[in-house]
Design a protein around this motif. Structure first.
Motif, PDB file in Angstrom:
ATOM      1  N   LYS A  50       0.836  -1.210   0.000  1.00 27.56           N
ATOM      2  CA  LYS A  50       0.000   0.000   0.000  1.00 27.56           C
ATOM      3  C   LYS A  50       0.869   1.258   0.000  1.00 27.56           C
ATOM      4  CE  LYS A  50      -4.125  -1.898   2.140  1.00 27.56           C
ATOM      5  NZ  LYS A  50      -5.194  -1.520   1.242  1.00 27.56           N
ATOM      6  N   VAL A  51       1.988   1.227   0.722  1.00 29.26           N
ATOM      7  CA  VAL A  51       2.916   2.366   0.752  1.00 29.26           C
ATOM      8  C   VAL A  51       3.522   2.574  -0.637  1.00 29.26           C
ATOM      9  CG1 VAL A  51       5.158   3.108   1.658  1.00 29.26           C
ATOM     10  CG2 VAL A  51       3.388   2.326   3.224  1.00 29.26           C
ATOM     11  N   LYS A  52       3.892   1.482  -1.306  1.00 27.26           N
ATOM     12  CA  LYS A  52       4.428   1.594  -2.673  1.00 27.26           C
ATOM     13  C   LYS A  52       3.404   2.263  -3.585  1.00 27.26           C
ATOM     14  CE  LYS A  52       7.243  -2.630  -2.785  1.00 27.26           C
ATOM     15  NZ  LYS A  52       7.341  -3.939  -3.471  1.00 27.26           N
ATOM     16  N   GLU A  53       2.159   1.838  -3.488  1.00 27.07           N
ATOM     17  CA  GLU A  53       1.101   2.409  -4.321  1.00 27.07           C
ATOM     18  C   GLU A  53       0.952   3.908  -4.053  1.00 27.07           C
ATOM     19  OE1 GLU A  53      -3.022   0.591  -5.640  1.00 27.07           O
ATOM     20  OE2 GLU A  53      -3.128   1.328  -3.569  1.00 27.07           O
ATOM     21  N   PHE A  54       0.945   4.295  -2.781  1.00 26.17           N
ATOM     22  CA  PHE A  54       0.781   5.703  -2.407  1.00 26.17           C
ATOM     23  C   PHE A  54       1.915   6.565  -2.972  1.00 26.17           C
ATOM     24  CE2 PHE A  54       1.420   9.334   0.418  1.00 26.17           C
ATOM     25  CZ  PHE A  54       0.141   9.808   0.620  1.00 26.17           C
ATOM     26  N   ASN A 114      -4.587  11.923  -8.293  1.00 25.63           N
ATOM     27  CA  ASN A 114      -4.046  10.559  -8.234  1.00 25.63           C
ATOM     28  C   ASN A 114      -4.257   9.961  -6.850  1.00 25.63           C
ATOM     29  OD1 ASN A 114      -3.112  10.828 -10.849  1.00 25.63           O
ATOM     30  ND2 ASN A 114      -0.981  11.145 -10.259  1.00 25.63           N
ATOM     31  N   LEU A 115      -3.923  10.731  -5.822  1.00 21.62           N
ATOM     32  CA  LEU A 115      -4.062  10.247  -4.449  1.00 21.62           C
ATOM     33  C   LEU A 115      -5.523   9.966  -4.107  1.00 21.62           C
ATOM     34  CD1 LEU A 115      -1.483  12.588  -2.699  1.00 21.62           C
ATOM     35  CD2 LEU A 115      -1.286  10.107  -2.971  1.00 21.62           C
ATOM     36  N   GLU A 116      -6.392  10.866  -4.503  1.00 22.13           N
ATOM     37  CA  GLU A 116      -7.819  10.676  -4.217  1.00 22.13           C
ATOM     38  C   GLU A 116      -8.360   9.456  -4.956  1.00 22.13           C
ATOM     39  OE1 GLU A 116      -9.323  14.607  -5.116  1.00 22.13           O
ATOM     40  OE2 GLU A 116      -8.918  15.301  -3.067  1.00 22.13           O
ATOM     41  N   ALA A 117      -7.867   9.197  -6.181  1.00 22.92           N
ATOM     42  CA  ALA A 117      -8.287   8.011  -6.935  1.00 22.92           C
ATOM     43  C   ALA A 117      -7.863   6.723  -6.232  1.00 22.92           C
ATOM     44  CB  ALA A 117      -7.715   8.061  -8.359  1.00 22.92           C
ATOM     45  N   LEU A 118      -6.788   6.789  -5.463  1.00 18.20           N
ATOM     46  CA  LEU A 118      -6.327   5.635  -4.693  1.00 18.20           C
ATOM     47  C   LEU A 118      -7.063   5.500  -3.355  1.00 18.20           C
ATOM     48  CD1 LEU A 118      -2.467   5.893  -5.244  1.00 18.20           C
ATOM     49  CD2 LEU A 118      -4.035   4.214  -6.256  1.00 18.20           C
ATOM     50  N   GLY A 119      -7.935   6.469  -3.068  1.00 15.80           N
ATOM     51  CA  GLY A 119      -8.693   6.427  -1.825  1.00 15.80           C
ATOM     52  C   GLY A 119      -8.123   7.279  -0.704  1.00 15.80           C
ATOM     53  N   THR A 161      -2.765  18.340   2.557  1.00 14.27           N
ATOM     54  CA  THR A 161      -2.135  17.358   3.435  1.00 14.27           C
ATOM     55  C   THR A 161      -2.865  16.029   3.296  1.00 14.27           C
ATOM     56  OG1 THR A 161      -1.521  19.094   5.003  1.00 14.27           O
ATOM     57  CG2 THR A 161      -1.527  16.841   5.825  1.00 14.27           C
ATOM     58  N   PHE A 162      -2.088  14.959   3.141  1.00 17.48           N
ATOM     59  CA  PHE A 162      -2.629  13.603   3.047  1.00 17.48           C
ATOM     60  C   PHE A 162      -1.888  12.722   4.036  1.00 17.48           C
ATOM     61  CE2 PHE A 162      -3.563  15.458  -1.044  1.00 17.48           C
ATOM     62  CZ  PHE A 162      -4.828  14.981  -1.336  1.00 17.48           C
ATOM     63  N   GLU A 163      -2.526  11.640   4.440  1.00 15.71           N
ATOM     64  CA  GLU A 163      -1.856  10.623   5.247  1.00 15.71           C
ATOM     65  C   GLU A 163      -1.563   9.422   4.365  1.00 15.71           C
ATOM     66  OE1 GLU A 163      -4.042   9.655   8.782  1.00 15.71           O
ATOM     67  OE2 GLU A 163      -3.588  11.596   9.700  1.00 15.71           O
ATOM     68  N   ASP A 164      -0.337   8.893   4.471  1.00 15.38           N
ATOM     69  CA  ASP A 164      -0.013   7.681   3.733  1.00 15.38           C
ATOM     70  C   ASP A 164      -0.665   6.489   4.434  1.00 15.38           C
ATOM     71  OD1 ASP A 164       1.699   6.670   5.756  1.00 15.38           O
ATOM     72  OD2 ASP A 164       3.530   7.032   4.619  1.00 15.38           O
ATOM     73  N   PRO A 165      -0.549   5.278   3.902  1.00 16.80           N
ATOM     74  CA  PRO A 165      -1.234   4.128   4.508  1.00 16.80           C
ATOM     75  C   PRO A 165      -0.872   3.856   5.967  1.00 16.80           C
ATOM     76  CG  PRO A 165      -0.601   3.598   2.280  1.00 16.80           C
ATOM     77  CD  PRO A 165       0.031   4.927   2.607  1.00 16.80           C
ATOM     78  N   ASP A 166       0.279   4.319   6.421  1.00 21.25           N
ATOM     79  CA  ASP A 166       0.687   4.140   7.811  1.00 21.25           C
ATOM     80  C   ASP A 166       0.290   5.315   8.695  1.00 21.25           C
ATOM     81  OD1 ASP A 166       1.983   1.582   7.684  1.00 21.25           O
ATOM     82  OD2 ASP A 166       3.647   2.549   6.643  1.00 21.25           O
TER      83      ASP A 166
END
Length: 125
Positions: A12-16, A85-90, A107-112
């Motif tokens: 998930k981190v790789k995808e983000f 792109n980020l929003e498309a990934l959820g 500001t976004f939070e990564d999967p962690d």
């Protein structure tokens, strides 16, 4: 310079960072004493981000909401594209702890749960 941190959510981190932020993968490894990882190069810099995971688990609590990885982006269209792109990934925009980052940033939070700011600014000159 390389900044490295562990994660239990490597895929998930790789995808983000790769698909969402568009960072270029510059290397990776697996089977290294139970570790696997990936490295991303930051644009126009000799600076890398590395994410690692261990086969026995890699607990990685996020720091406070004011610990930030900030990307200064002079090109507003690039910022909007990456946001999409980020929003498309959820990924959902997060309210920053410090309101300074709201003025011209997202500001976004990564999967962690680690915070990333996309700031419309040429950066520190």
């Amino acid at each position: 310079m390389r900044m490295a941190r562990p994660t239990d959510k490597l895929e998930k981190v790789k995808e983000f960072y790769e698909k969402g932020l568009g960072l270029k993968k510059i290397g990776g490894f697996s089977g290294h004493n139970g570790y696997e990882g990936v490295m991303y190069g930051l644009p126009d810099q000799g600076v890398h981000l590395e994410f690692t995971s261990h086969e026995e688990g890699t607990p990685c609590p996020a720091p406070t909401k004011d610990n930030l990885l900030v990307f200064y982006m002079a090109d507003r269209k690039a910022l909007e594209r990456i946001t999409a792109n980020l929003e498309a990934l959820g990924a959902k925009e997060a309210k920053p702890e410090n309101s300074y980052w709201e003025t011209d940033g997202k500001t976004f939070e990564d999967p962690d749960g680690w915070r990333v700011v996309l700031m419309h600014s040429p950066g520190i000159l």
